[in-house]
Design an enzyme around this catalytic site. Structure first.
Site, mmCIF file in Angstrom:
data_model
loop_
_atom_site.group_PDB
_atom_site.id
_atom_site.type_symbol
_atom_site.label_atom_id
_atom_site.label_comp_id
_atom_site.label_asym_id
_atom_site.label_seq_id
_atom_site.Cartn_x
_atom_site.Cartn_y
_atom_site.Cartn_z
ATOM 1 N N ASP A 122 61.566 68.528 49.274
ATOM 2 C CA ASP A 122 61.869 69.665 48.418
ATOM 3 C C ASP A 122 63.020 70.419 48.544
ATOM 4 O O ASP A 122 63.288 71.596 48.292
ATOM 5 C CB ASP A 122 60.605 70.691 48.492
ATOM 6 C CG ASP A 122 60.341 71.171 49.825
ATOM 7 O OD1 ASP A 122 60.978 70.956 50.630
ATOM 8 O OD2 ASP A 122 59.509 72.298 49.802
ATOM 9 N N ASP A 157 63.524 74.137 54.262
ATOM 10 C CA ASP A 157 64.279 75.284 53.689
ATOM 11 C C ASP A 157 64.289 76.539 54.535
ATOM 12 O O ASP A 157 65.181 77.103 54.580
ATOM 13 C CB ASP A 157 63.861 75.333 52.308
ATOM 14 C CG ASP A 157 62.444 75.600 51.998
ATOM 15 O OD1 ASP A 157 61.855 75.804 52.971
ATOM 16 O OD2 ASP A 157 62.041 75.890 50.855
ATOM 17 N N GLY A 176 57.540 72.822 60.039
ATOM 18 C CA GLY A 176 56.770 71.789 60.138
ATOM 19 C C GLY A 176 57.192 70.486 60.634
ATOM 20 O O GLY A 176 58.401 70.006 60.150
ATOM 21 N N ASP A 195 57.462 67.141 52.293
ATOM 22 C CA ASP A 195 57.479 67.770 50.870
ATOM 23 C C ASP A 195 58.713 67.285 49.863
ATOM 24 O O ASP A 195 58.513 67.089 48.916
ATOM 25 C CB ASP A 195 57.564 69.116 51.012
ATOM 26 C CG ASP A 195 56.374 69.810 51.936
ATOM 27 O OD1 ASP A 195 55.385 69.072 51.783
ATOM 28 O OD2 ASP A 195 56.608 70.791 52.373
ATOM 29 N N ARG A 223 53.608 71.500 49.049
ATOM 30 C CA ARG A 223 53.862 73.049 49.047
ATOM 31 C C ARG A 223 53.997 73.140 47.257
ATOM 32 O O ARG A 223 53.120 72.788 46.829
ATOM 33 C CB ARG A 223 55.130 73.428 49.568
ATOM 34 C CG ARG A 223 54.822 73.960 50.947
ATOM 35 C CD ARG A 223 55.841 74.525 51.850
ATOM 36 N NE ARG A 223 57.282 74.368 51.244
ATOM 37 C CZ ARG A 223 58.298 75.033 51.751
ATOM 38 N NH1 ARG A 223 58.254 76.205 52.396
ATOM 39 N NH2 ARG A 223 59.466 74.679 51.440
ATOM 40 N N ARG A 283 56.779 78.662 65.205
ATOM 41 C CA ARG A 283 57.173 79.818 64.231
ATOM 42 C C ARG A 283 57.826 80.765 65.069
ATOM 43 O O ARG A 283 57.592 81.189 66.104
ATOM 44 C CB ARG A 283 55.862 80.289 63.606
ATOM 45 C CG ARG A 283 55.165 79.430 62.790
ATOM 46 C CD ARG A 283 55.872 78.535 61.575
ATOM 47 N NE ARG A 283 54.932 77.505 60.848
ATOM 48 C CZ ARG A 283 55.823 76.937 60.176
ATOM 49 N NH1 ARG A 283 57.002 76.903 59.580
ATOM 50 N NH2 ARG A 283 54.867 75.966 59.615
ATOM 51 N N THR A 293 61.344 67.229 56.156
ATOM 52 C CA THR A 293 60.071 67.671 55.602
ATOM 53 C C THR A 293 59.575 66.686 54.947
ATOM 54 O O THR A 293 60.210 66.033 54.118
ATOM 55 C CB THR A 293 60.544 68.905 54.781
ATOM 56 O OG1 THR A 293 59.174 69.216 54.177
ATOM 57 C CG2 THR A 293 61.443 68.821 53.589
#
Length: 319
Positions: free
Chosen positions: A129, A103, A11, A127, A171, A72, A125
């Protein structure tokens, strides 16, 4: 080392272009040739690799998204696909690869290192994360986008005396919801790291109503449930009417904040230095406001930890 390459994967996140710019210009400053891989790992498989110059990354530090684009790649998940990527890397004389992403992108880089390709990863990202780093590129910009939305939604919530549910990305991590909720003064924040308790939520909402509060903002991370699901629960269990705002992909776009531009520049430059030091299987990041690098495998040895003291603080301040 004479030639490296850089790709963006997964992303998109605001600040990716700033990181690409840093990699390219640091590499050229150090006397290296640097190539850009278009469309992530899929582009690597297909040999979509172009030599970049200083001008190639001019006027991109302020742009969101990624000029290298992303895609992707189910093919890259196979050994055959990764071997094709290795063939292209060798064909183009590339001796090291900088991977900018989350990740999933890091896992792809780890697989390439096992096939003998030196890789260094840069965390990007919204996120936030990635285990091992306190901040990822894109998180700060997305956070400010969410806060701006919450501020505007609160104006309407106040005017119409309503409860609004704001759903944010992340997420399985609650960083974006927690930071935005605390900064935006949300009355309730729901994150994946804390077990959802509808009884407690309803109690808090009714307590606020009981002391004369006529509006409320609930921030829910997508890893907990959707905003519409939460609205249904509140209606069914307590007959509480709400309005829903799902911010969606607006959180990924926009010009990166000053902070994201700075850390992207720092991360990108450090990634080039790590490759020049002859190291591989490394991730760069930040701890205690210092740029660091660490073993890429450590990213997958644990989960990114949220600062739960912030969650406690948010509850204390929203009484």
């Amino acid at each position: 080392m004479k030639k490296i390459a850089v790709l963006t994967s997964g992303g998109d996140a605001p600040g990716m272009n700033a990181a690409v710019r840093a990699v390219v210009r640091k590499a050229i400053y150090e006397g290296l040739d640097v190539a850009g891989v278009l469309n992530g790992y899929q582009g690597l498989i297909e040999g979509k690799i172009e030599l970049l110059q200083l001008g190639s990354v001019g006027d991109i530090i302020q742009r969101g998204g990624t000029i290298l684009r992303s895609a992707r790649s189910p093919e890259f998940r196979t050994l055959e696909g990764r071997q094709k990527a290795v063939e292209q890397i060798k064909l183009h004389g590339i001796e090291g690869l900088v991977v900018i992403g989350g990740d999933g992108s890091f896992m792809g880089a780890l697989e390439l290192t096992l096939l003998g390709i030196p890789c260094v990863c840069v965390p990007a990202t919204i996120d936030n994360d990635i285990n091992g780093t306190e901040f990822t590129i894109g998180f700060d910009t997305a956070l400010n986008t969410v806060i701006e939305a919450i501020d505007k939604i609160r104006d309407t919530a106040t005017s119409h005396e309503r409860t609004f549910i704001v759903e944010v990305m992340g997420r399985n991590a609650g960083d974006l919801a927690l930071w935005a909720g605390l900064a935006g003064g949300a009355e309730t924040i729901l994150i994946p790291e804390e077990k959802f308790d509808s009884t407690d939520l309803i109690k808090r909402l009714k307590s606020g109503t009981g002391r004369g509060k006529k509006h409320s903002i609930i921030v829910v991370a997508e890893g907990v449930m959707s905003a519409n699901e939460l609205a249904d629960i509140l209606k069914k269990e307590a007959n509480i009417e709400t309005r829903v705002s799902v911010l969606g992909h607006i959180q990924r776009g926009g010009s990166p904040s000053a902070r994201d531009r700075v850390i992207a520049s720092q991360y990108g430059a450090r990634a080039v230095e790590v490759l020049m030091e002859g190291r591989s299987g490394v991730a760069v990041g930040m701890r205690d406001h210092l740029v660091i690098d660490y073993d890429l495998q450590d990213v997958f040895k644990g989960l990114h930890e949220l600062d739960m003291s912030m969650y406690t603080l948010s509850k204390e301040l929203s009484i």
